[in-house]
Scaffold this motif. Sequence first.
Motif, PDB file in Angstrom:
ATOM      1  N   HIS A  56       0.805  -1.226   0.000  1.00 30.12           N
ATOM      2  CA  HIS A  56       0.000   0.000   0.000  1.00 30.12           C
ATOM      3  C   HIS A  56       0.836   1.273   0.000  1.00 30.12           C
ATOM      4  O   HIS A  56       0.351   2.330   0.394  1.00 30.12           O
ATOM      5  N   GLU A  59      -0.677   4.485  -1.493  1.00 33.90           N
ATOM      6  CA  GLU A  59      -1.680   5.133  -0.648  1.00 33.90           C
ATOM      7  C   GLU A  59      -1.024   5.864   0.524  1.00 33.90           C
ATOM      8  O   GLU A  59      -1.468   6.940   0.924  1.00 33.90           O
ATOM      9  N   ASP A 182      -5.457  -2.753   9.266  1.00 32.61           N
ATOM     10  CA  ASP A 182      -6.449  -2.115   8.407  1.00 32.61           C
ATOM     11  C   ASP A 182      -5.818  -0.853   7.834  1.00 32.61           C
ATOM     12  O   ASP A 182      -5.617   0.133   8.559  1.00 32.61           O
ATOM     13  N   ASN A 184      -6.931   1.442   5.967  1.00 33.05           N
ATOM     14  CA  ASN A 184      -7.768   2.640   6.092  1.00 33.05           C
ATOM     15  C   ASN A 184      -7.660   3.249   7.487  1.00 33.05           C
ATOM     16  O   ASN A 184      -7.632   4.475   7.637  1.00 33.05           O
TER      17      ASN A 184
END
Length: 194
Positions: A56, A59, A182, A184
């Motif tokens: 990730h 991101e 997680d 997010n």
Amino acid sequence: MTTAAGTPAGLDAAALRELTKDRKGPRLLDVRTPGEFHTVHIPGACNVPLDTLREHRAELLHHLDEDTVLICRSGARAAQAEQALSDAGLPNLRVLQGGMVAWEAAGGPVTRGSARWELERQVRLVAGSIVLVSGLAGLAVPGVGLVAIAVGAGLTFAAVTNTCAMGMLLAKLPYNRGPRTDINAVIATLRSRS
């Protein structure tokens, strides 16, 4: 920040303690497994395991800056994280030299959870057990001792390349994974600390 020699810029434990003593300072990104992180971590650190960070990183780039310090147990995984983020376009990150080992030795504050064996200790146990069993079995069964040679070659390769296939495999065990990271929630935490 990568030095001219190509190694990540380091920050020693004393300098990081000084930067974080007023609860402000750089973002702390701990790239160890969730199990290791929950056992002990620097207060205010955000856990993004190395494999999650690699997956990730695009991101994460939008929520990190040069005022980020990467942390692991000894500094090796943090250096790999720095390289992955640098390759993705975020230069000038710093790595805690000596990792959590140096931080604790310097008397830095920590948050402790339930104790778990560190990944490096697990690798030593598994590798040592394989070598011991194959060595003993090799006394009775010719050729079994070659397994010990293979493990030795793997450990040598791990040291030379600063990677560890056995460690990566052990990190995937439920014991080491702890709660799933997680991404997010990590990004929300990084946003809130901006």
